[in-house]
Design a protein around this motif. Structure first.
Motif, PDB file in Angstrom:
ATOM      1  N   ALA A   1     -16.154 -13.239   6.087  1.00 13.51           N
ATOM      2  CA  ALA A   1     -16.316 -12.042   5.262  1.00 13.51           C
ATOM      3  C   ALA A   1     -16.103 -10.759   6.048  1.00 13.51           C
ATOM      4  CB  ALA A   1     -17.702 -12.035   4.627  1.00 13.51           C
ATOM      5  N   TYR A   2     -16.638 -10.712   7.271  1.00 14.52           N
ATOM      6  CA  TYR A   2     -16.700  -9.465   8.016  1.00 14.52           C
ATOM      7  C   TYR A   2     -15.806  -9.434   9.252  1.00 14.52           C
ATOM      8  CZ  TYR A   2     -21.040  -9.409   5.296  1.00 14.52           C
ATOM      9  OH  TYR A   2     -21.973  -9.476   4.284  1.00 14.52           O
ATOM     10  N   GLY A   3     -15.149 -10.536   9.584  1.00 16.57           N
ATOM     11  CA  GLY A   3     -14.399 -10.575  10.834  1.00 16.57           C
ATOM     12  C   GLY A   3     -15.351 -10.396  11.998  1.00 16.57           C
ATOM     13  N   ALA A   4     -15.083  -9.405  12.851  1.00 12.66           N
ATOM     14  CA  ALA A   4     -15.965  -9.130  13.987  1.00 12.66           C
ATOM     15  C   ALA A   4     -17.255  -8.449  13.550  1.00 12.66           C
ATOM     16  CB  ALA A   4     -15.243  -8.264  15.011  1.00 12.66           C
ATOM     17  N   GLY A   5     -17.271  -7.928  12.324  1.00 17.18           N
ATOM     18  CA  GLY A   5     -18.468  -7.271  11.810  1.00 17.18           C
ATOM     19  C   GLY A   5     -18.131  -6.024  11.021  1.00 17.18           C
ATOM     20  N   ARG A   6     -19.166  -5.373  10.474  1.00 18.21           N
ATOM     21  CA  ARG A   6     -18.952  -4.111   9.776  1.00 18.21           C
ATOM     22  C   ARG A   6     -18.851  -2.983  10.797  1.00 18.21           C
ATOM     23  NH1 ARG A   6     -22.344  -1.407  10.185  1.00 18.21           N
ATOM     24  NH2 ARG A   6     -24.067  -2.025   8.835  1.00 18.21           N
ATOM     25  N   VAL A   7     -17.814  -2.187  10.672  1.00 19.76           N
ATOM     26  CA  VAL A   7     -17.520  -1.159  11.668  1.00 19.76           C
ATOM     27  C   VAL A   7     -18.722  -0.226  11.868  1.00 19.76           C
ATOM     28  CG1 VAL A   7     -16.530   0.492  10.010  1.00 19.76           C
ATOM     29  CG2 VAL A   7     -15.772   0.505  12.393  1.00 19.76           C
ATOM     30  N   ASN A   8     -18.950   0.175  13.119  1.00 21.43           N
ATOM     31  CA  ASN A   8     -20.071   1.044  13.461  1.00 21.43           C
ATOM     32  C   ASN A   8     -19.544   2.182  14.338  1.00 21.43           C
ATOM     33  OD1 ASN A   8     -22.311   2.176  15.037  1.00 21.43           O
ATOM     34  ND2 ASN A   8     -23.551   0.497  14.226  1.00 21.43           N
TER      35      ASN A   8
END
Length: 230
Positions: A216-223
């Motif tokens: 769903a998020y790949g490496a994660g939700r961008v921060n």
């Protein structure tokens, strides 16, 4: 689209933000296009993105809104997001945020977003209209159907002095979040190779869902804070 990528790269840009795309079948569609034509288009877009990569531009693209599992549906591809070197962005959204602004989870995978470990680089807020109720909610004096507050307040389709903002949803709304964070990183650290810039975004993302690279998020939700605090 390919010409636009090449033109932007020739101007020496650091980031190319592409809130656009289309899904095609590798096997073709009778009466519309053949498998050979689909392959030619895939190769054309791949060459344009590779050219931008070589010129120092990171191509950040919307993953698409077809709800495709890119790990399983190998016949259907989304361009330009599935091109090598393109950074593909999935969309996240709350469900019923206006009913509980302090307690609602903000990062559900949007109902329409394409997904898959093999295709998604990172996720970002894209909005959704998945809230099932039909009641109205009031926030900041604004009364709207509750689902409206789960959408993204986005720039409209008009260019010029009459440009406007509107409520919308899509991986096209998620992509500029990532492109903006990429621009912040370049502003802080200076021009860098697109692979290095991509790594900053992916390493700085909040790891959600399954540990590590997630469908769903790949490496994660961008921060943004993490990306400029290496």
């Amino acid at each position: 689209v390919a010409a636009g990528i090449v033109h932007a790269a020739d101007q020496g840009v650091d980031v190319i933000s592409m809130s656009l795309g289309g899904a095609i079948y590798k096997s073709g569609v009778p009466g519309e296009y053949t498998a050979r034509e689909a392959n030619e288009l895939k190769n054309l877009i791949a060459k344009a993105v590779a050219y931008a990569h070589q010129k120092g531009a990171l191509v950040i693209t919307s993953a698409g809104n077809e709800g495709i599992n890119g790990d399983k549906d190998k016949n259907l591809i989304h361009l330009p997001s599935d091109a090598p070197h393109a950074m593909s962005v999935s969309a996240t959204a709350p469900i019923g945020w206006a009913l509980d602004p302090n307690g609602t989870f903000l990062d559900n995978l949007a109902s329409y977003s394409n997904y898959g470990r093999s295709v998604i680089s990172v996720a970002a807020p894209g909005g959704d209209a998945a809230y099932p109720g039909n009641e109205n909610c009031t926030l900041g004096g604004l009364v709207r159907p509750c689902y409206v507050f789960d959408l993204v307040f986005s720039t409209g389709g008009v260019v010029g002095p009459n440009a406007y903002y509107y409520w919308s949803a899509g991986t096209s709304m998620a992509t500029p979040h990532v492109s903006g964070v990429a621009a912040l990183a370049v502003s802080r650290y200076g021009r860098m190779h697109p692979a290095q810039l991509r790594s900053l975004l992916e390493r700085g993302a909040d790891d959600l869902g399954q540990p590590g690279n997630d469908p769903a998020y790949g490496a994660g939700r961008v921060n943004a804070v993490n990306a400029i605090s290496r």
